[in-house]
Design an enzyme around this catalytic site. Structure first.
Site, mmCIF file in Angstrom:
data_model
loop_
_atom_site.group_PDB
_atom_site.id
_atom_site.type_symbol
_atom_site.label_atom_id
_atom_site.label_comp_id
_atom_site.label_asym_id
_atom_site.label_seq_id
_atom_site.Cartn_x
_atom_site.Cartn_y
_atom_site.Cartn_z
ATOM 1 N N LYS A 179 -72.369 61.298 44.498
ATOM 2 C CA LYS A 179 -73.136 62.204 45.351
ATOM 3 C C LYS A 179 -72.317 62.508 46.594
ATOM 4 O O LYS A 179 -71.955 61.615 47.343
ATOM 5 C CB LYS A 179 -74.468 61.560 45.735
ATOM 6 C CG LYS A 179 -75.581 62.558 46.098
ATOM 7 C CD LYS A 179 -75.350 63.399 47.336
ATOM 8 C CE LYS A 179 -75.320 62.558 48.602
ATOM 9 N NZ LYS A 179 -75.201 63.467 49.833
ATOM 10 N N GLU A 253 -69.990 50.572 53.141
ATOM 11 C CA GLU A 253 -68.901 50.712 54.115
ATOM 12 C C GLU A 253 -69.434 51.611 55.214
ATOM 13 O O GLU A 253 -69.624 52.811 55.017
ATOM 14 C CB GLU A 253 -67.659 51.302 53.443
ATOM 15 C CG GLU A 253 -66.386 51.105 54.250
ATOM 16 C CD GLU A 253 -66.060 52.294 55.124
ATOM 17 O OE1 GLU A 253 -66.384 52.216 56.334
ATOM 18 O OE2 GLU A 253 -65.499 53.273 54.636
ATOM 19 N N CYS A 287 -64.279 56.398 60.813
ATOM 20 C CA CYS A 287 -64.974 55.142 61.091
ATOM 21 C C CYS A 287 -64.021 54.061 61.572
ATOM 22 O O CYS A 287 -64.443 53.122 62.269
ATOM 23 C CB CYS A 287 -65.740 54.671 59.859
ATOM 24 S SG CYS A 287 -64.705 54.487 58.379
ATOM 25 N N GLU A 387 -71.168 54.508 68.135
ATOM 26 C CA GLU A 387 -70.137 55.286 67.446
ATOM 27 C C GLU A 387 -70.339 56.769 67.741
ATOM 28 O O GLU A 387 -71.353 57.355 67.372
ATOM 29 C CB GLU A 387 -70.192 55.041 65.933
ATOM 30 C CG GLU A 387 -69.066 55.693 65.178
ATOM 31 C CD GLU A 387 -69.072 55.365 63.700
ATOM 32 O OE1 GLU A 387 -67.996 55.176 63.131
ATOM 33 O OE2 GLU A 387 -70.172 55.295 63.110
#
Length: 480
Positions: A179, A253, A287, A387
């Site tokens: 996906k 992750e 990331c 973040e």
């Protein structure tokens, strides 16, 4: 313009359940790059059904590992042959600078080769014999596929994220539904074309661009045995809760807020040479970016000035220009999110060294953010804890090495990090104390044979090499 008006379900381009195509717009100037069909829950149901049949009744799980390896090696070769096209499409749809998308192509080869080597070296079946005073026990230990895997990836690095999941999952003998984000419909259409050529059995792989609602339908599907997800920590928590309710296997992750520790003896010339690649790669939409720079109090202003000079030297603009280092954010809402964080940093009292919330002059039509550096940052500030996923760096002072390690570990995340020092062994000693999944010394690139993944809120499980392959295997013991 590129058009994908069908969905890749079970290895075949298939009519979607809905006729509408999504317009894919350039983050640089909002021009039309292409159009693509989007999956809906009905399409997910079809993909899961053919994957279930391919795993339960098909040949792939029982195909000898050497033959599975040959198919995935063919996929790798097909991708290498179209590397320039793949890089260009990702730049067009994502806004990732051309230098980044091109430089990433050899890394994809190394990533795949590490998985292939792990599969070649793995003892897929071995016999163990143990002796005790009562009996001699002989056991056959097998590594077998889990079943149907739902692999869900984000938009920021689509080929790397997708291949990190589908290659080991397929090597292990699983059937996979990949996906992907709607923003990556075009590059992931290219991936589907490659998958159609490489020789996988029917039903084994599907590639579905879809929204979050459809993604949740996929990961919640009772016929999915494992979820492999890369994305935000918030979404990871939701997926983990679904997996927990259904006792699905899951690997995550997730996000990061990684620290680069500049030790007092660090060579600042080397640090600044590697800073952009460690801290601002892929427009800051990475990331693993080391966006917290920890500098010793004794050299603080020297480090701040060096970071300022590097950031101000980076060209911002058209991602297709080979001289551009930082392109646009992928979407307008992401651009605004990053600008809001810059405003937050100013309100929190951090010193704005360079940049700011204003859009770069002449780039108002695209989703651009001015690369920004903050100094005099307290690690408790939001800009140091959350973040941002954009070109924003914070420089934090520390008193001594214990303080540096404390600050680096004072985060809910633990994905990446770095240590800069003239003494590699001393840097390694500091790296051992950082609670994070990956640490680079003096800007070294991440290897693909070793495990990659996060501590704490940065995830569960590991990718790359043997550890990544093992994530898609079940262990069976047969005692004789």
């Amino acid at each position: 313009m590129i058009t994908y008006d069908k969905l890749f379900i079970g290895g075949t381009w298939t009519e979607p359940s809905g006729p509408d195509l999504l317009d894919i717009l350039s983050p640089h100037d909002e021009s039309l790059v292409g159009r693509a069909a989007q999956a809906r829950p009905a399409d997910v149901d079809r993909a899961v059904a053919v994957a279930r049949a391919a795993f339960d009744e098909g040949t792939w799980p029982n195909t000898p590992p050497a033959e599975r390896i040959a198919v995935l090696r063919r996929l790798n070769a097909l991708r290498e042959a179209r590397a320039e096209q793949i890089a260009a499409v990702i730049t067009a749809e994502n806004g990732s600078a051309a230098w980044f998308t091109r430089a990433g192509q050899p890394s994809l080869t190394r990533q795949a080769n590490a998985y292939l080597k792990a599969a070649e070296d793995l003892a897929w079946e071995e016999t163990l014999t143990s002796t005790d005073p009562a009996a001699t026990v002989r056991s056959v230990v097998r590594r077998e596929a889990i079943g149907v895997v739902a692999a869900v990836i984000p938009w920021n690095s689509p080929f790397s994220a997708s291949l990190a999941k589908i290659i080991p999952a397929l090597l292990a003998g699983n059937a996979v539904i990949l996906k992907v984000s709607p923003e990556n419909s075009l590059s992931m259409g290219l991936l589907a074309d490659l998958l159609a050529e490489c020789g996988l059995p029917a039903g084994t792989i599907s590639v579905l661009p879809a929204d979050r609602e459809t993604s949740e339908h996929l990961v919640s599907h009772p016929d999915v045995d494992k979820i492999a997800f890369t994305g935000s920590t918030g979404a990871g928590r939701r997926i983990a809760s679904i997996a927990g309710q259904q006792l699905k296997r899951v690997s995550l992750e997730l996000g990061g807020k990684s620290a680069a520790i500049v030790l007092p003896d660090a060579d600042l010339a080397k640090f600044t040479a590697g800073l952009a690649f460690s801290c601002l790669l892929n427009n800051g939409e990475a990331c693993i970016a080391q966006t917290r720079i920890l500098a010793p109090r004794s050299r603080y202003e020297e480090v701040v000035d060096a970071v300022k000079q590097v950031v101000e030297s980076l060209k911002v603009g058209d991602p297709q220009d080979p001289d551009t280092f930082i392109g646009p954010m992928i979407r307008r809402d992401q651009q605004q999110r990053v600008r809001d964080y810059i405003e937050t940093g100013i309100k929190e009292g951090a010193r704005l060294v360079t940049g700011g919330p204003q859009v770069p002059a002449g780039l108002e039509q695209g989703h651009y953010v001015t690369p920004t550096v903050f100094a005099d940052v307290d690690n408790a500030m939001r800009i140091a804890q959350e973040e941002i996923f954009g070109p924003v760096l914070v420089v934090i002072a520390y008193e001594d090495e214990d303080d540096a390690v404390r600050i680096a570990n004072d985060s809910e995340y633990g994905l990446s990090g770095g240590v800069w020092s003239a003494d590699e062994q001393h840097a390694l000693a500091i790296a051992r104390r950082i609670r994070t999944g990956t640490v680079t010394i003096n800007g070294a690139p991440i290897g693909f044979d070793g495990p990659f993944g996060g501590f704490k809120a940065s995830g569960l499980g590991r990718e790359y090499g043997f550890a990544g392959l093992n994530t898609y295997l079940e262990y069976k013991t047969v005692t004789i």
